[in-house]
Design an enzyme around this catalytic site. Structure first.
Site, PDB file in Angstrom:
ATOM      1  N   ASP A  14       0.844  -1.200   0.000  1.00  0.00           N
ATOM      2  CA  ASP A  14       0.000   0.000   0.000  1.00  0.00           C
ATOM      3  C   ASP A  14       0.878   1.248   0.000  1.00  0.00           C
ATOM      4  O   ASP A  14       1.961   1.252  -0.572  1.00  0.00           O
ATOM      5  CB  ASP A  14      -0.959  -0.045   1.195  1.00  0.00           C
ATOM      6  CG  ASP A  14      -0.254  -0.380   2.504  1.00  0.00           C
ATOM      7  OD1 ASP A  14       0.882   0.085   2.705  1.00  0.00           O
ATOM      8  OD2 ASP A  14      -0.831  -1.108   3.342  1.00  0.00           O
ATOM      9  N   SER A  15       0.432   2.317   0.659  1.00  0.00           N
ATOM     10  CA  SER A  15       1.197   3.561   0.658  1.00  0.00           C
ATOM     11  C   SER A  15       2.537   3.417   1.357  1.00  0.00           C
ATOM     12  O   SER A  15       3.506   4.122   1.030  1.00  0.00           O
ATOM     13  CB  SER A  15       0.392   4.682   1.320  1.00  0.00           C
ATOM     14  OG  SER A  15       0.004   4.319   2.634  1.00  0.00           O
ATOM     15  N   LEU A  16       2.637   2.511   2.326  1.00  0.00           N
ATOM     16  CA  LEU A  16       3.915   2.302   2.993  1.00  0.00           C
ATOM     17  C   LEU A  16       4.969   1.847   1.991  1.00  0.00           C
ATOM     18  O   LEU A  16       6.152   2.189   2.110  1.00  0.00           O
ATOM     19  CB  LEU A  16       3.770   1.274   4.118  1.00  0.00           C
ATOM     20  CG  LEU A  16       2.869   1.686   5.287  1.00  0.00           C
ATOM     21  CD1 LEU A  16       2.644   0.502   6.222  1.00  0.00           C
ATOM     22  CD2 LEU A  16       3.463   2.862   6.043  1.00  0.00           C
ATOM     23  N   PHE A  19       5.439   4.971  -0.812  1.00  0.00           N
ATOM     24  CA  PHE A  19       6.261   6.063  -0.301  1.00  0.00           C
ATOM     25  C   PHE A  19       7.689   5.622   0.028  1.00  0.00           C
ATOM     26  O   PHE A  19       8.535   6.442   0.381  1.00  0.00           O
ATOM     27  CB  PHE A  19       5.619   6.670   0.940  1.00  0.00           C
ATOM     28  CG  PHE A  19       4.237   7.230   0.728  1.00  0.00           C
ATOM     29  CD1 PHE A  19       3.743   7.451  -0.550  1.00  0.00           C
ATOM     30  CD2 PHE A  19       3.426   7.519   1.808  1.00  0.00           C
ATOM     31  CE1 PHE A  19       2.463   7.956  -0.753  1.00  0.00           C
ATOM     32  CE2 PHE A  19       2.146   8.030   1.620  1.00  0.00           C
ATOM     33  CZ  PHE A  19       1.657   8.249   0.336  1.00  0.00           C
ATOM     34  N   HIS A 203       1.928   6.741   8.437  1.00  0.00           N
ATOM     35  CA  HIS A 203       3.028   6.532   7.492  1.00  0.00           C
ATOM     36  C   HIS A 203       4.377   6.731   8.180  1.00  0.00           C
ATOM     37  O   HIS A 203       4.468   7.367   9.224  1.00  0.00           O
ATOM     38  CB  HIS A 203       2.870   7.495   6.310  1.00  0.00           C
ATOM     39  CG  HIS A 203       1.593   7.306   5.572  1.00  0.00           C
ATOM     40  ND1 HIS A 203       0.504   8.146   5.731  1.00  0.00           N
ATOM     41  CD2 HIS A 203       1.214   6.349   4.694  1.00  0.00           C
ATOM     42  CE1 HIS A 203      -0.497   7.723   4.970  1.00  0.00           C
ATOM     43  NE2 HIS A 203      -0.087   6.622   4.334  1.00  0.00           N
TER      44      HIS A 203
END
Length: 263
Positions: A14-16, A19, A203
């Site tokens: 996912d965003s982890l 990013f 995050h």
């Protein structure tokens, strides 16, 4: 565009994961460590959960008859749970039992000869999502979207999903990098102590990604040592080896042929 000459590590999450290509991110550090040995491919999808990623995976992962035309993925790192573990009022929530089944789906999809995506040369690693700071995350969302703060995650539930990922890994024989515990311990096992590791309560900061990088590379070294960057040779020779060939009046072009880093 480049020819298919170098195998890869694929980061799916996912965003982890998305990013993690930031200057201080885990993927950036992995790319440096594996330079000229394995390509690091980031397939991070911000906001996604294990339900949503499966139909995407079926499009981005080559089928058996297509794999000869693609780089060989030597390692697939699956890192989901941060959104799956949101509270049921959030559309990203995935019930615990289905979250476990979705993780197991990756195992069977890659390991079963009957699967269209059977990938016998691909090792699989799971990573648990880190702990969260619910109130800090809610405050961030309230400010970012100019709305009242709503708690959509809990620290306790994030741990439940981390434990579930570990359970699936143990059952299926897949190494699991316990990011939840690593960061929790580094934080002194207090919610306030998480602040240096979490940019917004959810995050990761550069310091948080440092923990992830160290934990992942340690797991590779211990569980899949042949894939650790220290064990791999460059795909093409280092310049000083070419010079040595020239000094011996040998044809260096033989040395320039592609080497397979992974046996």
């Amino acid at each position: 565009m480049t020819a298919n000459v170098q195998d890869a590590i694929v980061l799916l999450g996912d965003s982890l994961t998305e990013f993690a290509n930031s200057p201080e991110g885990m993927a950036t550090k992995l790319t440096d460590a594996y330079m000229r040995k394995l390509d690091v491919v980031n397939r991070g999808f911000s906001g996604y959960n294990t339900d949503w990623i499966i139909p995407v995976f079926e499009q981005i992962w080559p089928k058996q008859h297509e794999q000869q035309h693609h780089p060989t993925a030597r390692l697939l790192v699956v890192w989901f749970g941060a959104n799956d573990a949101s509270l049921p009022l959030i559309k990203q929530h995935v019930p615990l039992e289905r979250y476990e089944a979705n993780l197991a789906w990756f195992v069977h999809t890659l390991r079963s000869p009957e699967s269209a995506y059977y990938s016998p040369k691909t090792h699989l690693v799971f990573m648990t999502a880190p702990p969260v700071q619910p109130s800090r995350w809610a405050a961030f969302l309230a400010q970012a979207f100019d709305r009242p703060a709503v708690l959509d995650r809990t620290l306790e539930l994030s741990k439940v999903y981390a434990e579930a990922a570990k359970k699936v890994g143990e059952r299926e024989g897949v190494p699991v990098v316990d990011i939840w515990s690593k960061i929790w311990e580094a934080a002194g096992e207090t919610e306030d102590g998480l602040t240096p590791f979490l940019a917004d309560g959810l995050h990761l900061t550069g310091k948080g990604y440092d923990v992830v990088y160290d934990a992942l590379t340690t797991t590779i070294k211990e569980k899949i040592p042949e894939l650790h960057y220290e064990k791999l040779q460059p795909t093409y020779p280092l310049w000083d080896n070419i010079v040595k060939e020239l000094e011996q009046n040998r044809d260096y072009r033989e040395l320039m042929k592609k080497q397979t880093p992974v046996v």
